[in-house]
Motif scaffolding. Structure first.
Motif, short mmCIF file in Angstrom:
data_model
loop_
_atom_site.label_atom_id
_atom_site.label_comp_id
_atom_site.label_asym_id
_atom_site.label_seq_id
_atom_site.Cartn_x
_atom_site.Cartn_y
_atom_site.Cartn_z
N CYS B 14 38.84 45.20 45.72
CA CYS B 14 40.07 44.48 46.07
C CYS B 14 41.27 45.11 45.38
O CYS B 14 41.23 45.45 44.19
N TRP B 16 43.98 43.81 44.42
CA TRP B 16 44.67 42.98 43.43
C TRP B 16 43.90 42.83 42.13
O TRP B 16 44.41 42.28 41.18
N CYS B 17 42.66 43.23 42.12
CA CYS B 17 41.90 43.03 40.89
C CYS B 17 41.06 44.26 40.54
O CYS B 17 41.49 45.10 39.77
N MET B 42 42.23 45.20 50.86
CA MET B 42 43.27 44.25 50.47
C MET B 42 42.70 42.96 49.87
O MET B 42 43.41 42.21 49.21
N CYS B 43 41.41 42.72 50.12
CA CYS B 43 40.80 41.49 49.59
C CYS B 43 39.30 41.62 49.83
O CYS B 43 38.89 42.22 50.82
N SER B 44 38.48 41.08 48.94
CA SER B 44 37.03 41.16 49.17
C SER B 44 36.67 40.46 50.49
O SER B 44 35.68 40.80 51.12
N GLY B 67 35.73 41.78 43.68
CA GLY B 67 36.78 40.86 44.10
C GLY B 67 37.34 40.08 42.93
O GLY B 67 36.85 40.18 41.80
N CYS B 68 38.38 39.29 43.22
CA CYS B 68 39.02 38.46 42.20
C CYS B 68 38.10 37.29 41.83
O CYS B 68 37.35 36.80 42.66
N CYS B 73 41.85 34.54 44.11
CA CYS B 73 42.07 35.37 45.28
C CYS B 73 43.51 35.20 45.77
O CYS B 73 44.01 34.08 45.87
N HIS B 74 44.18 36.32 46.06
CA HIS B 74 45.56 36.26 46.52
C HIS B 74 45.68 35.61 47.89
O HIS B 74 46.77 35.26 48.31
N TYR B 75 44.60 35.58 48.59
CA TYR B 75 44.63 34.94 49.91
C TYR B 75 43.84 33.64 49.85
O TYR B 75 43.25 33.20 50.84
N ASN B 79 37.61 35.51 48.59
CA ASN B 79 36.43 35.84 47.78
C ASN B 79 35.28 34.85 48.03
O ASN B 79 34.12 35.23 48.02
S1 FES Z 1 42.70 39.13 46.85
FE1 FES Z 1 41.11 39.88 45.50
S2 FES Z 1 39.38 38.95 46.41
FE2 FES Z 1 40.94 38.16 47.72
#
Ligand code: FES
Ligand code: SF4
Ligand code: SF4
Ligand code: SF4
Lengths: 352, 141
Positions: B14, B16-17, B42-44, B67-68, B73-75, B79
């Motif tokens: 991910c 973001w993390c 962009m995200c898990s 993942g976060c 999770c930014h969304y 996750n």
């Molecule tokens: S933004 Fe990192 S797992 Fe969704």
């Protein structure tokens, strides 16, 4: 009155009295062929027989077609489905592919269907002839191992196995419908014969899974199982649960430059054509195993006789267990991939 | 296992993390095995299981998804959805006898460079023990 006639007379009078504008059921196209069809005139019922042992595909798919853009607004439709089709209809409703409005659902005790290819050169028997022997074994493997020879998610059930073959009303809609037609129905759901037959099916299933453990499990076995696959995607096209407008496995994501294919062939000991057979089957499972109803439409459609339905049933049952879910069992339980809980599956993260 | 077997691991990390943790580990010159081929997502929750399957069929010995942490999770819920999808995939691999241990999901936040390094070390060793992924060697599948 014969079993088929019992259901058919309900259809006829529902159409005559205008209680519904149409009926969805199996209709013969020839002596040895039938399809799901929407009929709107009482005299068309002559050609229909919901109990005939023939599975042209999962009927829930047709209901999706009939309601996806908009459900019928002016008149109701009576939809008669086998239990596995009814369960697919429940899944498709939860997945927002069927709009469940103005539909009266009817299902019946299902004795199974005979593989379609058996009827290449002989007529399909009528429901009554078929139901005369409740112990028959000439049915599809997915029928012989069925978990739901009866389901209670419809408005109306027809207990074809039981003495007197009564109708039951599972919902208010069902009660009203049958009452308005003056059709007798039972308040009590008899289950003597049902239990016997279901038990036999459960036993068969245990045997099937034992066999699959030996014959399909492991990469060598899996390669053998799908050795003849021509990657035609008939299994996916005929699956009621695979509803994507464009299947990922038919998208441009399957195409690469020649150099990449060469590289893949180098690493994998060659490259099979059509490409991505393994990816297709495993990937399809990962998309829809949570909702597979084990109807075997896939297996009936396979030109190569691959036991794809049996494999999907087996894999999917284990997947659904992870979420305490059984596809199509009821209308309320949430479809696993549409939801989540914060405090679950902690064993999935980490090295196990 | 065969001498000199160096596992190839595909990492879907991910943005973001875990990807940030990996960058940080790199810039602070923390040492970790070079076996992971990272792919920034962009995200898990954007990792379809078929990407994991494709990697395993195309020569990867294992796949790691980073993942976060739950709640971060930014969304919001990507996750949690990833966790369900990977649970599905592992169950499929388990039933079919295809070594679900080669699929690994971990939560590693942007600040956890150390956890990232430790995780990569441990997982690489784990996969080295398991040996090459046979699924990737069968041209017929
Ligand atoms: S933004 Fe990192 S797992 Fe969704
Ligand atoms: S295999 Fe996956 S992408 Fe293809 S139709 Fe089925 S669910 Fe959709
Ligand atoms: S995968 Fe096969 S058995 Fe399962 S729902 Fe689809 S067609 Fe029916
Ligand atoms: S229908 Fe049969 S041959 Fe066609 S893709 Fe499915 S398993 Fe392969």
């Amino acid at each position: 009155m014969s079993l088929t006639e019992k259901i058919n007379s309900v259809c006829r009078s529902a159409l005559e009295k205008g209680l519904v504008g149409g009926v969805v059921t199996l209709r013969r196209t020839a002596e040895n062929a039938a399809v799901h069809a929407l009929v709107t005139k009482p005299d068309q019922i002559e050609e229909t027989d919901p109990l005939m042992p023939y599975f042209p595909g999962n009927g829930a798919d047709f209901v999706k077609k009939l309601t996806r853009i908009a459900p019928p607004r002016n008149k109701k439709i009576l939809v008669i489905l086998r239990p596995c089709e009814m369960r697919a209809a429940v899944e498709l409703t939860k997945l927002a592919q069927i709009q469940n409005e103005n539909i009266v659902w009817m299902t019946f005790d299902c004795l199974g269907t005979v593989p379609r290819k058996e009827f290449e050169d002989k007529p399909i028997p009528g429901g009554d002839e078929f139901y005369a022997d409740l112990n028959r074994e000439d049915i599809r493997p997915l029928c012989a191992t069925c978990d739901f020879v009866r389901t209670n998610t419809a408005d109306i059930g027809f207990l074809a196995f039981e003495d007197g073959a009564p109708f039951v009303a599972y919902t208010e809609t069902g009660k009203q419908f049958l009452s308005e037609l003056g059709v007798e129905f039972s308040e009590k759901v008899a289950d003597d014969k049902f239990n016997q037959i279901q038990q036999k099916r459960n036993q068969n299933k245990a045997e099937l899974y034992e066999r699959l453990e030996k014959e399909v499990k492991g990469i060598d076995n899996l390669v053998k199982t799908f050795a003849r696959c021509v990657n035609c995607h008939n299994c996916m096209t005929n699956c009621p649960i695979c509803f994507c407008r464009e299947c990922f496995f038919e998208s441009e994501a399957m195409d690469f430059e020649g150099d990449i294919f060469l590289d893949l062939a180098e690493r994998r000991g060659g490259l099979r054509a059509p490409t991505d057979v393994g990816l297709f089957h495993l990937g399809r499972m990962s998309h829809m195993a949570t909702s597979c109803v084990a109807c075997g439409a896939c297996e009936e459609a396979c030109p190569e006789g691959i036991i794809v339905g049996q494999v999907f049933k087996w894999v999917s049952e284990n997947v659904q267990k992870v979420f305490d879910y059984v596809a199509g069992r009821d209308w309320e339980e949430e479809v696993p991939l549409r939801t989540f809980r914060e405090d679950e599956l902690t064993e999935v993260t980490g090295m196990s | 296992m065969a001498d000199g077997f160096e596992p190839k691991i595909v990492g879907f990390f991910c943005n973001w993390c875990t990807s940030t943790a990996a960058d940080m580990a790199g810039t602070s010159r923390m040492k970790y095995p070079p076996n992971v081929r990272p792919i920034r997502v962009m995200c898990s929750g954007s990792v379809d299981p078929s990407y994991i399957i494709r990697a395993l069929l195309s020569g990867a010995d294992a796949v790691m998804v980073g993942g976060c942490h739950p709640g971060d999770c930014h969304y919001i819920s990507g996750n949690y959805k990833a966790r369900r999808r990977i649970a599905v995939l592992k169950s499929i691999f388990d039933t079919l006898g295809l070594e679900p241990e080669r699929i690994y999901l971990e939560w590693i936040s942007a600040s956890e460079a150390k956890k990232f390094v430790e995780t990569i070390k441990k997982f690489t060793e784990r996969v080295r023990q398991m040996g090459p992924n046979k699924l990737a060697q069968r041209w017929e599948f």
